[in-house]
Design a protein around this motif. Structure first.
Motif: not given
Ligand code: BGC
Length: 718
Positions: A20-21, A636, A653
């Protein structure tokens, strides 16, 4: 300041969070920040916007095959994660330009081996993904790169792509159809490599690969470039041709030019979007990183899409559009990319028929928008949205049928757009009809007891989802009143081609609704009860309620949830209402409600913190706003978001939190608003920051705004 984040060192368990990040995206696809050699169990995904598919009862967006799949061998041994621990490992995201980078090295008896990659989802040509891959060793060795398409896709509820065929030659050509509607999905992948190598085609299980064999030379990296194009019959008459065209075009342009064009689009976007926070680098990074997420998932390329609640980070929440877009993300686009904002609202106008169908289905008039909207306004929300952790049985939840505040959020979004852009053409383009149909919907759900002279809205869920089927949720009722007022206004202004008598009777109905709907008043302590009977619920502390959980993944709401019979709420509810209608209340009432509800809020939704922060700014308490700002901006970056609601996976996210962070900075700390048709600021900067500056569009004119603790400037940009 450089817009770059890193993750140094390798932690096998972090794959979901890092995916996600380190996400990259261009509004059409989101590519999770997973490593090239990862297989489906480690959640790689090229998540495609706007193409949905249903398998059994689950309709979710389609993930494309993993065309980034690659790994290396040196001296016949695999060097790949997570199998072989690296000597060093680092992934980076240049969020100024949407570039994911990776560098891993391994030590073997003969020396050191290094793998470096960099990839983009092109902003210039959204059907294109490009990756550069470099291998180096400080000794001569026989090395191989395996790279191609992995058809083993990570799906939450797949298989969505069926009957696939693949041609594994210089160009690996993939074609498949979706399960439900037979939408054709096409993908092409090819590589450019140095001439002193040998390339053959290989197949391993579901992977179709090129094997590139070469000899490593100390001091020199061996480099390949991968071009990946794709299209679907949803958007292209002949997806085979259009994908081939994209591939050809990008090869002709070459890697450097493709990268340059991609980066210039990002530069242009940042030129309007950048918010500079002076005096606190951490906050500056967190905020701009949040904006990056919003920018990389905006569907600029399309006219019929909006932004899903989990962006393009995967299939969570069925890739559906929630009220998150209008209430949390839209302001960012109105202020920095008004054309994109228009598209987001157009999506709702175009899905009005779906909303009217939903209203009719439940026996109401007008437009009841989808709680989880997919294409055409289809409501993907299930009546059994949560799986009970104890029994494994689906639990009846009422998000779809009772969260009626969704239609008002959409009207609110449209009106924000109209007020800030002055682009009234959207009213003639279906906007006026949309407002009127939403107002009709609220009119049709009003009830009146023979004992009272006011209207009620019964049996709903407000923003706080833990309390289902309540009466007179103050947020919902106040929003309905807002919709009535807006509808009456546009009718009075002559929008909509209807007869005078019809117009008069609608206006009369809406004005009557607005005047007589019950808006619960503050009690003797100044507290506004969230809904009828809220004050009679058990006043247990958050810690107490949490301690009653028997399982970490247990759902807090619904029939048996630990919060359901208490005053503990999931997210800002009355506080959201106060944010929108602050002018209706005294500062004392707002303050009291903030202080009453905050300790009773679990902040179980990433939407919650932002509303508390904004309201704290409005009551002139930026110190109270600050931690909630950081929580939103870091949603996030470093926060550990909830991954489970019962047994439903909800990881991904949090673009609504990103949008909230923007609103806090611009509308909270800088206090930007319009008074008597003029832009003005009311600085409420926390002590942690010195100054904040940004650009915004207001009525087609761009302004540069700078706000410090005791002064501000608003200058036109020519
Ligand atoms: C929240 C909703 C939100 C949804 C998607 C839920 O947990 O309660 O308000 O719209 O997540 O972000």
């Amino acid at each position: 300041m450089d817009k770059i984040i890193y993750d140094n060192g390798y932690d096998r368990k972090a794959y979901a969070a890092l995916g996600n990040r380190f996400l990259i995206g261009n509004g059409l696809v989101g590519i999770r920040g997973t490593l090239e050699e990862y297989t489906a169990d480690l959640l790689p995904a090229i998540n495609l916007a706007g193409v949905y598919d249903k398998v059994e009862n689950f309709r979710e967006p389609v993930n494309l095959p993993n065309a980034l799949y690659s790994y290396i061998k040196v001296d016949g041994n695999n060097y790949r994660l997570p199998d072989l621990k690296p000597a060093s490992h680092k992934i980076s995201l240049d969020y100024g330009h949407g570039i994911f980078m990776r560098s891993s090295s391994w030590t073997c008896p003969r020396g050191n081996i290094c793998l470096e990659t960099r990839r983009i989802a092109s902003m210039d040509d959204v059907n294109l993904i490009v990756m550069e891959l470099k291998v180096s060793a400080d000794f001569h060795a026989e090395a191989e790169i395996y790279t191609g398409i992995d058809t083993d896709i990570w799906d939450l509820n797949g298989r969505h792509l069926e009957d696939f065929s693949i041609i594994n030659e210089d160009i690996i050509h993939y074609e498949a159809r979706t399960h439900e509607e037979g939408i054709r999905v096409v993908m092409d992948e090819t590589i450019e490599a140095a001439s002193d190598c040998e390339i053959t085609s290989v197949r391993e299980d579901g992977r179709y690969l090129h094997r590139i064999s070469f000899i490593t030379r100390p001091g020199e990296a061996f480099r390949i470039v991968k071009y990946i194009s794709f299209d679907t019959s949803k958007t292209a008459a002949d997806p085979v041709c259009s994908s081939a065209d994209v591939l050809k075009r990008s090869i002709t342009l070459g890697y450097e030019e493709v990268m340059d064009r991609h980066m210039s689009v990002w530069d242009r976007l940042w030129d309007n979007a950048d918010v500079e926070i002076k005096g606190n680098d951490e906050a500056n990074t967190a905020l701009n990183y949040s904006l990056y997420h919003l920018m990389s998932i905006a569907p600029r390329h399309a006219d019929n899409l909006s932004i899903p609640a989990r962006g393009l980070s995967g299939q969570t929440y069925r890739g559906a559009v929630f009220w998150d877009t209008e209430m949390f993300m839209l302001d960012f686009f109105i202020f920095t990319e008004p054309d994109t904002a228009r598209k987001l609202i157009k999506y709702r106008i175009d899905t009005l028929p779906g909303a009217m169908k939903k209203a009719a289905h439940y026996g109401y008039k007008g437009a009841f928008y989808a709680w989880e909207s997919q294409e055409g306004g289809f409501d993907a929300c299930s009546d059994y949205n949560v799986i009970d952790v104890f029994t494994g049985r689906p639990m009846r939840t009422y998000f779809k049928d009772k969260q009626v505040h969704i239609s008002a959020a959409i009207v609110y979004g449209l009106c924000r757009y109209l007020d800030w852009t002055g682009d009234m053409s959207l009213l003639d383009d279906g906007g006026a009809e949309m407002i009127m149909q939403c107002a009709l919907f609220y009119l049709s759900i009003l009830v009146k007891s023979i004992f009272n002279d006011y209207y009620e809205i019964r049996d709903v869920i407000g923003p706080d989802e833990y309390h289902e089927r309540v009466n007179n949720n103050v947020y919902t009722n106040r929003m309905a009143k807002y919709v009535f007022e807006k509808a009456a206004k546009i009718l009075r202004e002559g929008y909509l081609d209807i007869s005078d008598s019809e117009r008069d009777s609608l206006i009369e109905g809406f004005e009557d609704g607005a005047k007589h709907i019950l808006i619960k008043k503050p009690d003797e302590n100044g507290i506004i009860p969230q809904f009828d009977g809220y004050e009679q619920l058990e006043d247990a502390s958050l810690a107490d309620v949490r301690s009653r959980l028997l399982n970490d993944k247990e759902y807090w709401g619904g029939a048996y949830g630990v919060a359901s019979d208490t005053r503990i709420i999931k997210q800002a509810d009355v506080v959201t209402m106060l944010n929108l209608f602050a002018d209706d209340y005294s500062l004392d009432t707002i303050s009291r409600n903030w202080s009453y509800y905050e300790p009773r809020t679990e902040h179980g939704s990433s939407l919650s913190a932002g509303m508390y922060s904004l309201l704290a700014c409005k009551i002139g308490n930026p110190g109270m706003a600050w931690p909630f700002f950081l929580k939103s901006a870091r949603a996030d970056l470093s926060e550990k978001g909830k991954e489970w609601a019962g047994l439903l996976y909800i990881g991904g996210t949090h673009p609504a939190a990103a949008g909230a962070a923007y609103m806090i900075a611009v509308e909270g700390f800088a206090g930007l608003s319009v008074k008597n048709g003029e832009l003005t600021c009311n600085p409420s900067l926390p002590k942690e920051i010195e100054e904040i500056s940004f650009k915004i569009f207001y009525k087609q004119q761009q302004y540069s705004i700078r706000v410090s603790h005791d002064s501000y400037s608003i200058d036109e940009i020519n």
